[in-house]
Design an enzyme around this catalytic site. Structure first.
Site, PDB file in Angstrom:
ATOM      1  N   GLU A 195       0.964  -1.692   0.200  1.00 23.09           N
ATOM      2  CA  GLU A 195       0.232  -0.121  -0.013  1.00 23.09           C
ATOM      3  C   GLU A 195       1.003   0.833  -0.208  1.00 23.09           C
ATOM      4  OE1 GLU A 195      -3.938  -1.033   1.961  1.00 23.09           O
ATOM      5  OE2 GLU A 195      -2.483  -0.634   3.532  1.00 23.09           O
ATOM      6  N   CYS A 214      -0.655   5.567  10.027  1.00 16.08           N
ATOM      7  CA  CYS A 214       0.455   4.702   9.999  1.00 16.08           C
ATOM      8  C   CYS A 214       0.198   2.879  11.024  1.00 16.08           C
ATOM      9  CB  CYS A 214       1.829   5.273  10.527  1.00 16.08           C
ATOM     10  SG  CYS A 214       1.437   6.768  11.624  1.00 16.08           S
TER      11      CYS A 214
END
Ligand code: SAH
Ligand code: SF4
Length: 342
Positions: free
Chosen positions: A85, A331
């Site tokens: 990703e 994150c």
């Protein structure tokens, strides 16, 4: 895709005139064109010829999620069916940051990180990393209408970049090469769990490259419990080495600190932070972005207390706000299900 060569391997022998190479690279890396057929500056038969022998991208968009705050998360399929990703981030002043992956998975096993739970499946090659950047650049130019726009890159997606050192260095070399993006190394930040010797080597090659160190705990024995790598590289070693590098390169380090309820936010952790009270460091607080059985996100008032206490002690500290939280793009949330199914 495998049968053809990457566009960066284009030689004079592949084209009729040397200046064509510049036309092709300008179309790709300046304009963000990712299809030979759309390179209007070169003759049609050359476009056809190139597409037989070369490929521009090594990642294929498999899915995307767009957040209300402008963050866009891309799921990319690689040639071997694995997934990574990358995230496109844009702020209210149109400053753009690409958050890219360096590995499929990660072998560092930090307990608060979803990528860590999948282990390392493989390293990304330099050209796969370059492709992530190129695809996001194409998206910025073609879909966001931001042409010739400068951008920053953070190696904060999946993986530990310095555990894939050679390929990551090669990717920085390609990204900064004036034939391709020509981006200044000072716009690139590599985030690491603490492989400080590799920071040293990287700075010798790219002195303006920026580094973020994922500190996450200020007490050695406690850090070992949440980050297994801490058993190999101690906080003392990290502090000494980074201060030395700062003295040599004058490049400040960001210390990333993921705030985890009842784990690293007490007075004793603030006290122990003292060894990082130095102009070499800037602390970036990141409230944990999910809660599960092992780790919990702190309350707002706990976050505010921790931040104020550091400020009161004159640390240079900022808080990172969650971007793309509604699409799971923050994150540590880069998802891994696709790889387990693949
Ligand atoms: N492996 C590198 C880069 C990828 S992780 C590193 O560890 O630095 C990027 C950042 O995400 C790191 O600072 C890491 O501490 C942080 N992170 C990981 N899991 C997180 C979570 N659940 N919530 C918030 N931040 C997280
Ligand atoms: Fe790997 Fe970084 Fe996640 Fe730790 S925080 S498991 S080093 S990706």
């Amino acid at each position: 895709m495998e049968a053809t060569k990457n566009i960066i391997e284009l030689c004079d022998g592949d084209i009729d005139k040397t200046f064509r190479k510049k036309q092709i690279y300008d179309a790709v890396f300046k304009k963000g064109v990712i299809d030979f057929a759309a390179i209007s500056t070169i003759p049609k038969d050359l476009r056809n010829g190139l597409s037989q022998k070369f490929h521009i991208l090594e990642v294929k968009e498999a899915a995307r999620k767009e957040s209300l705050d402008g963050t866009v998360k891309f799921l990319f399929k690689l040639h071997d069916g694995k997934y990574i990703e990358s995230v496109f981030l844009i702020d209210k002043n149109n400053h753009v940051t690409f958050c890219i992956s360096s590995q499929v998975g990660c072998r560092m096993g930090c307990v608060f990180c979803k990528t860590g739970t999948m282990g390392l499946l493989r390293n990304l090659s330099a050209t796969e990393i370059l492709s992530e950047v190129l695809y996001l650049y194409h998206f910025m130019a073609a879909e966001k209408g931001l042409k010739n726009q400068l951008f920053n890159i953070v190696y904060m997606g999946m993986g530990e970049p310095l555990d894939n050192f050679d390929n990551v260095m090669e990717s920085v070399s390609l990204i900064t090469n004036s034939a391709f993006f020509g981006l200044s190394a000072s716009r690139i930040t590599i985030s690491t769990c603490g492989l400080v010797d590799k920071i040293d080597s990287a700075l010798r090659r790219f002195p303006t490259l920026r580094f973020a160190l994922s500190l996450n705990h200020s007490i050695q024995e406690e850090r070992e419990k949440i980050m297994p790598i801490a058993k190999k590289i101690s906080l003392d070693e990290i502090a000494v080495k980074l201060k030395k590098l700062y003295a040599e390169f004058k490049n400040r380090f960001t210390l990333e600190y993921v705030l985890i309820k009842n784990v690293n936010m007490n007075k004793k952790e603030i006290d122990a932070m003292q060894r990082f009270h130095h102009q070499a460091f800037h602390i970036n607080l990141i409230p944990l972005n999910h809660s599960d059985d092992l780790v919990k996100r702190p309350e707002e008032k706990e976050i505010a207390y921790f931040m104020q206490e550091l400020e009161r002690r004159h640390f240079c500290v900022t808080r990172r706000y969650r971007r793309g939280a509604d699409i799971d793009a923050a994150c540590g949330e880069l998802c891994y299900k696709e790889n387990l199914d693949a």
